[in-house]
Design a protein around this motif. Structure first.
Motif, mmCIF file in Angstrom:
data_model
loop_
_atom_site.group_PDB
_atom_site.id
_atom_site.type_symbol
_atom_site.label_atom_id
_atom_site.label_comp_id
_atom_site.label_asym_id
_atom_site.label_seq_id
_atom_site.Cartn_x
_atom_site.Cartn_y
_atom_site.Cartn_z
ATOM 1 N N ALA A 8 -7.933 53.467 -19.920
ATOM 2 C CA ALA A 8 -8.001 52.884 -18.582
ATOM 3 C C ALA A 8 -6.784 52.001 -18.317
ATOM 4 C CB ALA A 8 -9.277 52.064 -18.428
ATOM 5 N N GLU A 9 -6.453 51.881 -17.060
ATOM 6 C CA GLU A 9 -5.380 50.977 -16.623
ATOM 7 C C GLU A 9 -4.068 51.229 -17.354
ATOM 8 O OE1 GLU A 9 -5.968 49.059 -13.982
ATOM 9 O OE2 GLU A 9 -8.015 49.785 -14.026
ATOM 10 N N ALA A 10 -3.653 52.486 -17.393
ATOM 11 C CA ALA A 10 -2.391 52.831 -18.056
ATOM 12 C C ALA A 10 -1.727 53.962 -17.287
ATOM 13 C CB ALA A 10 -2.654 53.262 -19.496
ATOM 14 N N ASP A 11 -0.452 54.150 -17.547
ATOM 15 C CA ASP A 11 0.238 55.278 -16.934
ATOM 16 C C ASP A 11 0.556 56.303 -18.019
ATOM 17 O OD1 ASP A 11 3.452 55.049 -17.506
ATOM 18 O OD2 ASP A 11 2.469 53.080 -17.485
ATOM 19 N N ALA A 12 0.585 57.566 -17.610
ATOM 20 C CA ALA A 12 0.744 58.664 -18.557
ATOM 21 C C ALA A 12 2.044 58.562 -19.345
ATOM 22 C CB ALA A 12 0.666 60.005 -17.826
ATOM 23 N N LYS A 13 3.103 58.113 -18.707
ATOM 24 C CA LYS A 13 4.409 58.036 -19.376
ATOM 25 C C LYS A 13 4.363 57.076 -20.569
ATOM 26 C CE LYS A 13 9.286 57.281 -18.406
ATOM 27 N NZ LYS A 13 10.284 56.950 -17.387
ATOM 28 N N SER A 14 3.754 55.916 -20.390
ATOM 29 C CA SER A 14 3.722 54.932 -21.483
ATOM 30 C C SER A 14 2.763 55.351 -22.595
ATOM 31 C CB SER A 14 3.373 53.536 -20.953
ATOM 32 O OG SER A 14 2.076 53.521 -20.398
ATOM 33 N N VAL A 15 1.629 55.950 -22.235
ATOM 34 C CA VAL A 15 0.700 56.431 -23.267
ATOM 35 C C VAL A 15 1.332 57.590 -24.024
ATOM 36 C CG1 VAL A 15 -1.558 57.474 -23.695
ATOM 37 C CG2 VAL A 15 -1.344 55.620 -22.031
ATOM 38 N N ARG A 16 1.993 58.493 -23.316
ATOM 39 C CA ARG A 16 2.678 59.615 -23.964
ATOM 40 C C ARG A 16 3.722 59.088 -24.957
ATOM 41 N NH1 ARG A 16 4.027 62.245 -19.705
ATOM 42 N NH2 ARG A 16 2.219 63.610 -19.733
ATOM 43 N N ALA A 17 4.462 58.056 -24.559
ATOM 44 C CA ALA A 17 5.472 57.478 -25.449
ATOM 45 C C ALA A 17 4.816 56.887 -26.699
ATOM 46 C CB ALA A 17 6.281 56.415 -24.708
ATOM 47 N N ALA A 18 3.671 56.242 -26.528
ATOM 48 C CA ALA A 18 2.971 55.650 -27.674
ATOM 49 C C ALA A 18 2.438 56.727 -28.616
ATOM 50 C CB ALA A 18 1.823 54.766 -27.183
ATOM 51 N N LEU A 19 2.128 57.908 -28.080
ATOM 52 C CA LEU A 19 1.581 58.985 -28.890
ATOM 53 C C LEU A 19 2.640 59.943 -29.433
ATOM 54 C CD1 LEU A 19 -1.570 59.832 -26.731
ATOM 55 C CD2 LEU A 19 -1.549 58.779 -29.000
ATOM 56 N N ASP A 20 3.880 59.773 -29.040
ATOM 57 C CA ASP A 20 4.951 60.675 -29.469
ATOM 58 C C ASP A 20 5.064 60.812 -30.979
ATOM 59 O OD1 ASP A 20 5.873 61.770 -27.152
ATOM 60 O OD2 ASP A 20 7.595 60.438 -26.939
ATOM 61 N N ASP A 21 4.834 59.739 -31.705
ATOM 62 C CA ASP A 21 4.968 59.778 -33.161
ATOM 63 C C ASP A 21 3.924 60.681 -33.828
ATOM 64 O OD1 ASP A 21 7.089 58.053 -33.017
ATOM 65 O OD2 ASP A 21 5.901 56.272 -33.481
ATOM 66 N N PHE A 22 2.884 61.045 -33.083
ATOM 67 C CA PHE A 22 1.808 61.836 -33.671
ATOM 68 C C PHE A 22 1.951 63.328 -33.368
ATOM 69 C CE2 PHE A 22 0.235 57.541 -33.131
ATOM 70 C CZ PHE A 22 -0.044 57.248 -34.455
ATOM 71 N N GLY A 23 3.010 63.695 -32.695
ATOM 72 C CA GLY A 23 3.391 65.088 -32.470
ATOM 73 C C GLY A 23 2.265 66.048 -32.184
ATOM 74 N N ASP A 24 2.049 66.981 -33.119
ATOM 75 C CA ASP A 24 1.088 68.060 -32.922
ATOM 76 C C ASP A 24 -0.369 67.633 -33.034
ATOM 77 O OD1 ASP A 24 3.109 69.855 -32.471
ATOM 78 O OD2 ASP A 24 3.148 70.601 -34.526
ATOM 79 N N ASP A 25 -0.635 66.383 -33.375
ATOM 80 C CA ASP A 25 -2.023 65.914 -33.420
ATOM 81 C C ASP A 25 -2.621 65.825 -32.017
ATOM 82 O OD1 ASP A 25 -1.900 65.713 -36.150
ATOM 83 O OD2 ASP A 25 -1.625 63.534 -36.166
ATOM 84 N N ILE A 26 -1.751 65.675 -31.014
ATOM 85 C CA ILE A 26 -2.194 65.506 -29.627
ATOM 86 C C ILE A 26 -1.906 66.789 -28.857
ATOM 87 C CG2 ILE A 26 -1.977 64.103 -27.529
ATOM 88 C CD1 ILE A 26 -3.027 62.578 -30.035
ATOM 89 N N GLU A 27 -2.939 67.347 -28.235
ATOM 90 C CA GLU A 27 -2.772 68.594 -27.479
ATOM 91 C C GLU A 27 -2.133 68.335 -26.120
ATOM 92 O OE1 GLU A 27 -5.638 72.090 -25.736
ATOM 93 O OE2 GLU A 27 -6.154 71.175 -27.662
#
Length: 80
Positions: free
Chosen positions: A49-68
């Protein structure tokens, strides 16, 4: 605006908890979109909640293929 992301099916519960904790440490509170869901396909979808896709995507970048996927939830205009 909220953001949804989905873990790949092969990601186990321990790894999911690790990623969710990392998001929490980064200031994002990730919660299951379908808590208690038995169907693995739906249980793998989380929301921030209360987030933008760009910043969440950046936070998840290190997890590569774990995120669909990571995507912004659509804006909805509720009518009375």
């Amino acid at each position: 605006m909220s953001v949804q992301f989905k873990f790949h099916d092969r990601v186990d519960q321990r790894r999911r908890r690790e990623i969710i904790k990392m998001l929490g440490d980064a200031g994002y509170a990730a919660e299951s979109l379908f808590p208690g869901q038995k169907r693995q396909n739906l249980a793998a979808i989380f929301t921030v909640a209360e987030a933008d896709a760009k910043s969440v995507r950046a936070a998840l970048d290190d997890f590569g293929d774990d995120i669909e996927y990571v995507e912004a939830s659509p804006q909805r205009d509720l009518k009375a």
